[in-house]
Design a protein around this motif. Structure first.
Motif, PDB file in Angstrom:
ATOM      1  N   PHE A 253      47.259  39.744  44.713  1.00 45.17           N
ATOM      2  CA  PHE A 253      46.340  39.227  43.937  1.00 45.17           C
ATOM      3  C   PHE A 253      45.495  40.789  42.923  1.00 45.17           C
ATOM      4  O   PHE A 253      46.068  41.698  43.462  1.00 45.17           O
ATOM      5  N   ARG A 254      45.173  40.712  41.964  1.00 45.95           N
ATOM      6  CA  ARG A 254      44.365  41.371  41.888  1.00 45.95           C
ATOM      7  C   ARG A 254      43.632  42.047  41.841  1.00 45.95           C
ATOM      8  O   ARG A 254      42.808  43.686  43.319  1.00 45.95           O
ATOM      9  N   ASN A 255      42.395  41.405  43.081  1.00 43.88           N
ATOM     10  CA  ASN A 255      40.759  41.897  43.664  1.00 43.88           C
ATOM     11  C   ASN A 255      41.507  40.848  45.322  1.00 43.88           C
ATOM     12  O   ASN A 255      40.617  39.670  45.037  1.00 43.88           O
ATOM     13  N   ASN A 258      38.242  38.851  46.531  1.00 46.08           N
ATOM     14  CA  ASN A 258      37.617  38.305  45.492  1.00 46.08           C
ATOM     15  C   ASN A 258      38.373  36.402  46.207  1.00 46.08           C
ATOM     16  O   ASN A 258      38.286  35.463  45.415  1.00 46.08           O
ATOM     17  N   ASP A 273      42.071  32.923  43.792  1.00 44.70           N
ATOM     18  CA  ASP A 273      40.891  34.057  43.681  1.00 44.70           C
ATOM     19  C   ASP A 273      39.648  33.288  43.124  1.00 44.70           C
ATOM     20  O   ASP A 273      40.299  31.799  42.663  1.00 44.70           O
ATOM     21  N   ASP A 275      39.135  32.810  39.263  1.00 39.10           N
ATOM     22  CA  ASP A 275      39.064  32.018  38.149  1.00 39.10           C
ATOM     23  C   ASP A 275      40.323  31.478  38.409  1.00 39.10           C
ATOM     24  O   ASP A 275      40.633  30.683  37.656  1.00 39.10           O
TER      25      ASP A 275
ATOM     26  N   GLN B  97      48.338  45.835  33.920  1.00 38.21           N
ATOM     27  CA  GLN B  97      48.167  44.066  34.207  1.00 38.21           C
ATOM     28  C   GLN B  97      47.812  44.020  35.445  1.00 38.21           C
ATOM     29  O   GLN B  97      47.427  42.647  35.484  1.00 38.21           O
ATOM     30  N   GLU B  98      48.861  44.096  36.347  1.00 36.68           N
ATOM     31  CA  GLU B  98      48.487  43.654  37.624  1.00 36.68           C
ATOM     32  C   GLU B  98      47.438  44.801  39.089  1.00 36.68           C
ATOM     33  O   GLU B  98      46.702  44.751  39.905  1.00 36.68           O
ATOM     34  N   GLY B  99      46.390  45.741  37.889  1.00 42.27           N
ATOM     35  CA  GLY B  99      45.668  45.799  38.360  1.00 42.27           C
ATOM     36  C   GLY B  99      45.961  47.501  39.316  1.00 42.27           C
ATOM     37  O   GLY B  99      45.183  47.808  40.156  1.00 42.27           O
ATOM     38  N   LYS B 115      46.357  49.547  43.822  1.00 42.80           N
ATOM     39  CA  LYS B 115      45.596  48.243  43.150  1.00 42.80           C
ATOM     40  C   LYS B 115      44.098  49.192  43.285  1.00 42.80           C
ATOM     41  O   LYS B 115      43.387  49.639  43.961  1.00 42.80           O
ATOM     42  N   ASN B 116      43.897  48.857  41.961  1.00 40.00           N
ATOM     43  CA  ASN B 116      42.292  49.585  41.628  1.00 40.00           C
ATOM     44  C   ASN B 116      41.967  47.908  41.708  1.00 40.00           C
ATOM     45  O   ASN B 116      42.016  47.555  40.379  1.00 40.00           O
ATOM     46  N   PRO B 117      40.912  47.578  42.494  1.00 40.36           N
ATOM     47  CA  PRO B 117      40.107  46.097  41.922  1.00 40.36           C
ATOM     48  C   PRO B 117      38.879  46.085  41.066  1.00 40.36           C
ATOM     49  O   PRO B 117      38.448  45.234  40.572  1.00 40.36           O
ATOM     50  N   ASP B 120      39.187  44.679  37.741  1.00 40.59           N
ATOM     51  CA  ASP B 120      39.376  43.368  37.701  1.00 40.59           C
ATOM     52  C   ASP B 120      38.746  42.502  36.138  1.00 40.59           C
ATOM     53  O   ASP B 120      39.887  42.013  35.738  1.00 40.59           O
ATOM     54  N   GLN B 124      41.163  40.445  33.233  1.00 44.41           N
ATOM     55  CA  GLN B 124      40.433  38.909  33.356  1.00 44.41           C
ATOM     56  C   GLN B 124      40.343  39.098  32.210  1.00 44.41           C
ATOM     57  O   GLN B 124      39.617  37.424  31.539  1.00 44.41           O
ATOM     58  N   TYR B 126      37.227  39.095  31.108  1.00 48.74           N
ATOM     59  CA  TYR B 126      35.282  38.558  31.363  1.00 48.74           C
ATOM     60  C   TYR B 126      35.081  39.475  30.827  1.00 48.74           C
ATOM     61  O   TYR B 126      33.608  38.966  29.956  1.00 48.74           O
TER      62      TYR B 126
END
Lengths: 468, 600
Positions: A253-255, A258, A273, A275, B97-99, B115-117, B120, B124, B126
């Motif tokens: 997961f990217r984050n 969450n 996650d 979304d 793309q995966e952060g 990883k850099n959340p 995010d 995404q 948003y």
């Protein structure tokens, strides 16, 4: 009273202004203090198993060295890797479709010296292209099952045949292989004992009629004349290693902060996650996981499997996801979304591993990629290859195999391919990797032949019905 | 808390309010300025990062084909990052793309593969970009994320972590300048505020001081009117007020003086009390009448020796007579008149007590009663005698005895004459009282008048064997008098002297001129004299020392009273000196016709 109220109002005004000033002073700019921190991606496997390029990951499970009618198998290992890497430095040139005659096939089998890269399944031609330098267009060929490299080594010029058993197509090209002779020498050193070639169940000395009967592209099966010595490996079940699902969460997961966990049954949790484009299904009982990323799935499909494989390589290397020597086994088209699913087979001591009885799916990793990884399915259990104990064992001889097939109401003409492998079984709190002949029938069924524990007989496991 | 009193003045209040308002204004301005300044810097800073990220995105996007990243690609991106003139203090990360960080400008390559959340939301899709501010190691950092797009697809993100201390140092410097300017402005305006406040409050202070002095009683104060503004008008009004106060107080003092004078000199006593009967005002006359000191705040019932105390509060007027017996006087009768002081609501708020000495009135009343009784008695006595003798004549057959009848008739006539005399005397007194008598005054030589009188009584004296002496000075001045009335006085006095002087004793008539010019006539005898206690009342009408003797001697009891009235009507005096059993001297003085003074 009125004066007191006025004084009070003034005092309040002053106080409010001071408080407001203080608040404004300290509140600006706002500090979004609890930002997610940079997170190191956990690594789960060993870097030794990392594959840097496609040709390493898609390396054939065996390379056959043909020399003066002698056929010897080179199993995955250091030399196998070296040979593949050297081949990768060559550029395929002038590829064109040919239609070899039975005489040419006979010559190829009996006289030529060369290396045959035998893949377990037909692989997309683009993947095969990755074995060579450049972007040479390969005509009239979608998949390749075998690569035949032959030549005398003059000016290091070799002939390359790309063979599709499925479409009975052969594309011939040339390539310049540096130090081809040395390659052959290395192959000679790495190759095992000579094997006998079988065609439609017939052993050796094939005439042109035999070859013509077989079709445009004959498919040979190689078996040893005698039992082949090979080690059996056993592992204590306590030595198994388990991948923490939380680590997988961090990886996938990217984050991960969450991500929400939802238990859908006693043994199955789903992590999603915010979304909901990504989900991780964790089966606690089987210790398996299935990750899907719908967002990536919906995006435009990458046209080239190489790109997908590169994505897979990057993805897997990032978290050292290769917990063993996994090699590309097959590429299937997903019936649901039409995407390509890549299946990677675990190889132990150079042999592919089969049998998911003790730990479901642990011998295979399934990955799909579009813009990113869309599907990742694997077992969360693995064994360190260094922790096993070896025991001398044998593989049945060619005759034993033929006899065993007869007992199964089959013969070698029903067999698409037969190759050595390990079959995993659990015995007395131990994981046993038994050396077996893996028999793939044309009808898709699979069976395993091994020497019985008494050493006298040959045991058949797998498909029971006569394939027809 | 004494120091707080310093601020309890208009001057300091004005200064403090002025300074506080200024402070509030400066604070608001400062905060607004600071915010706007910070916003400006903030947005400029962010725009810089956005611009950098935009450039990076354009340069890197071709290297960011999804899923194909390799060491070579990373190397290319690293090269791009190194070649671009980026701010070295910023940490620029290229995130896939995966952060996952695939390249960074920071020296620490360890952040690669991490990883850099924070990117995010940008990955995404948003948000077009995200800007966040974070504290790290005591410094603020702006964290800016910007998507890397290739053919509309987000293939990664540019993440810039830029330290903001430079920006805040600049803001801090500007703020310091602002604060310094504010402090200087505050100091300056505070000083001006003090001066302004003093300008306003000094005249007020002066008025206050003058008012304080006025409150202590000195109304001869004036404040200086410096200009015609509100304060000047206030000063003028104060002076005007002071003038009016002076006049009013003067009038009040006069009024008070008059009232006090009236109160002090009233023939009546006055005592005022509050509603509880405590004395609040009294005059000297009240103390004299009551014969004791009237203390203020003392209860009225304790002051007045009343049998029944006054019930307070009194709502109606009340009148009480109080008789006081004193050793030195016979008695004193005081009329107490209680008058309640009422409010409009009929509520009693005090009491006014007026004390009137009605002793004389009482005495007069008694004298009147006694006079009527005397007259009645004096008239009834001869009438009874006459009636008795007449009845005796009628019934007793006295008429048959002429001698007896003659004697009876003689007594009857004598009593009738006596009644006539009495009535004549009463009439004369009445006329004298009502001033209806007209004296035919004329200059008279005293010697002539006195010698005539002596002549009239010399014979009687010889008859009673009384030695009569006449002693007159030759140079007596003439007197201005009515001859008849003076003769009547002398006859009365000489008659009395002869009557009450036994045989062998003497009566003398003398006259001399006093030092004040009056002619003093003295009629002396060596008779029976008059007791001292009767001496004071001897001139009262019908007063007799020895009633029986007097009456038997034919006196009406009015002779001396008539004599006194006549003498006083001539402007003279009459007095009597007597020693019981030794004799009596009556001295009358008459004014001379021409005033002249002679040596005595």
């Amino acid at each position: 009273m009125k004066e007191s109220l006025k004084s009070l109002a003034l005092a309040l005004l002053v106080l409010t202004s001071i408080v407001q000033t203080g608040m404004l002073w300290y509140s600006s700019p706002s500090n979004q203090g609890n930002l997610p921190k940079l997170q190191h991606i956990p690594t789960i496997g060993h870097k030794d198993f990392q594959k840097e390029e496609i040709h390493q990951l898609a390396a054939p499970s065996e390379i056959m060295l043909h020399h003066d009618g002698e056929h010897r198998r080179i199993l995955p290992g250091a030399d196998h890797q070296t040979l593949i890497d050297r081949l990768h430095h060559a550029r395929l040139e002038n590829p064109q479709t040919i239609d070899p005659s039975p005489a040419e096939w006979k010559k190829w089998l009996d006289d030529e010296t060369g290396l045959e890269l035998r893949f377990r399944h037909e692989l997309p031609v683009e993947v095969i292209q990755a074995f060579f330098q450049g972007e040479t267009e390969i005509p009239e060929l979608d998949t390749v099952h075998r690569i035949w490299i032959s030549g005398e080594g003059d000016n290091n010029q070799v002939t390359v045949w790309l063979i599709s058993d499925q479409t009975q197509t052969v594309v011939e090209g040339t390539a310049l292989l540096q130090n081809y002779d040395e390659m052959l020498k290395l192959a000679d050193q790495a190759a095992e004992r000579p094997l006998k070639a079988f065609l439609n169940g017939k052993e050796g000395n094939f005439d042109e009629e035999d070859l013509k009967r077989e079709g445009a592209v004959p498919r040979f099966v190689y078996l040893p004349p005698n039992r082949a010595a090979i080690n059996r490996w056993s592992y204590n079940l306590e030595q198994k290693r388990q991948i923490n699902v939380e680590d997988m969460k961090m990886i996938l997961f990217r984050n991960p902060n969450n991500v929400e966990k939802t238990a859908i049954s006693n043994h199955i949790d789903i992590y999603t996650d915010v979304d909901s484009s990504r989900s991780l299904r964790y089966n606690e009982q089987n210790n398996t996981m299935v990750y899907t990323n719908l967002l990536n799935d919906t995006e435009q499909e990458l046209p080239d499997p190489r790109e997908k494989l590169n994505t897979i390589i990057s993805f897997m290397n990032r978290h050292s996801g290769w917990t063993g020597n996994y090699l590309l086994n097959r590429v299937e088209t997903n019936q649901d979304n039409g995407a390509s699913d890549f299946f990677f087979q675990l190889h132990v001591k150079g042999l592919p591993l089969y049998g998911s009885e003790p730990f479901p799916k642990w011998e295979e990793i399934r990955l799909s990629a579009q813009q990113g990884i869309t599907h990742y399915e694997r077992s969360l259990i693995f064994f360190s290859s260094r922790s096993g104990q070896k025991h001398p064992d044998h593989l049945p001889s060619g005759n034993e195999v033929r006899e065993a097939l007869k007992k199964q109401n089959a013969d070698l003409s029903d067999v698409r391919q037969i190759y050595p492998g390990y079959h995993a079984v659990t015995r007395e709190n131990k994981l046993e990797l038994e050396p077996v002949w893996v028999v793939d029938f044309y009808n898709g069924k699979q069976g395993f032949l091994s020497v019985s524990q008494t050493g006298r007989d040959v045991e058949w496991t797998g498909a029971k019905l006569k394939p027809s | 808390m004494r120091w707080l009193r310093v601020f309890n003045s208009v001057q300091w209040k004005v200064v403090v309010i002025y300074v506080l308002l200024l402070l509030i204004a400066m604070q608001l301005i400062g905060v607004y300025f600071f915010q706007k300044l910070e916003d400006h810097f903030y947005y400029t800073f962010r725009d810089d990062l956005k611009s950098q990220a935009g450039i990076l995105q354009e340069v890197v996007k071709d290297q960011m084909t999804p899923g194909t990243e390799s060491d070579e690609q990373k190397k290319r991106i690293d090269d791009i990052l190194n070649k671009l003139p980026l701010d070295k203090s910023n940490d620029v990360q290229i995130v896939d793309q995966e952060g996952v960080v695939i390249a960074t400008t920071s020296g620490e390559k360890s952040s690669e593969g991490v990883k850099n959340p924070r990117v995010d939301r940008v990955l995404q899709g948003y948000e077009d970009s995200t800007t966040e501010v974070n504290y790290q190691a005591g410094n603020r950092y702006m964290l800016y994320s910007y998507p890397i797009k290739n053919d509309g697809r987000i293939t990664g993100a540019v993440y810039i972590e830029a330290p903001m201390q430079g920006m805040y140092s600049t803001i801090k410097s500007i703020n310091k300048i602002l604060i310094k300017i504010t402090a200087i402005a505050m100091a300056g305006t505070s000083f001006l505020g003090i001066i302004l406040a003093r300008t306003i409050t000094n005249p007020i202070k002066e008025i206050t001081e003058q008012a304080t002095i006025m409150a202590e009683g000195d109304f001869d104060r004036k404040v200086t009117v410096k200009n015609d503004d509100e304060i000047g008008k206030l000063a003028s009004a104060f002076n005007h007020l002071a003038q009016h106060l002076r006049n009013a107080l003067s009038q009040k003092e006069e009024e008070k003086g008059r009232l006090q004078s009236v109160l002090a000199n009233m023939s009546d006593g006055v005592i005022a009390t509050d509603r509880k009967g405590k004395v609040i005002v009294s005059n000297r006359r009240a103390e004299e009448m009551l014969g004791k000191k009237v203390q203020h705040r003392k209860d009225i019932n304790q002051i007045l020796p009343l049998t029944n105390p006054i019930l307070l509060p009194l709502t109606e007027e009340r009148e009480i007579f109080l008789e006081l017996d004193r050793e030195e006087e016979d008695f004193t009768i005081i009329k107490l008149n209680f008058t309640p002081v009422l409010r409009a609501s009929r509520e009693a708020i005090g009491l006014i007590l007026v004390l009137q000495d009605v002793t004389e009135e009482e005495k007069l009343d008694r004298q009147r009663k006694e006079f009527v009784a005397n007259v009645s008695h004096e008239l009834r006595t001869p009438l009874t005698t006459i009636k008795s003798y007449l009845e005796a004549l009628d019934e007793g057959g006295a008429l048959e005895e002429p001698e007896l009848a003659s004697r009876f008739l003689g007594v009857t006539r004598q009593e009738a004459e006596r009644m006539t005399r009495l009535i004549n005397d009463l009439l004369q007194l009445s006329r004298l009282d009502s001033k209806k008598v007209r004296f035919h005054k004329q200059p008279l030589k005293p010697i002539e008048v006195l010698e005539a009188a002596a002549d009239r009584f010399r014979f009687q004296c010889q008859q009673k064997n009384i030695d009569f002496h006449l002693s007159l000075k030759e140079d007596l001045p003439r007197i201005y008098a009515a001859r008849d009335q003076i003769d009547q006085v002398l006859d009365n006095l000489l008659s009395n002297a002869v009557k009450y002087t036994p045989e062998g004793h003497s009566v003398s008539l003398s006259a001399r001129q006093k030092a004040d010019g009056f002619v003093e006539v003295a009629i002396s005898d060596t008779g029976i004299g008059i007791p001292q206690k009767d001496l004071e009342r001897i001139f009262e009408r019908f007063y007799r020392v020895d009633k029986a003797r007097s009456r038997s001697m034919g006196g009406t009891g009015l002779g001396l009273a008539i004599a006194r009235e006549i003498v006083q009507a001539h402007g003279g005096t009459i007095r009597m000196e007597s020693r019981y059993r030794e004799g009596t001297t009556v001295r009358i003085t008459l004014p001379p016709c021409e005033p002249e003074v002679t040596s005595s």
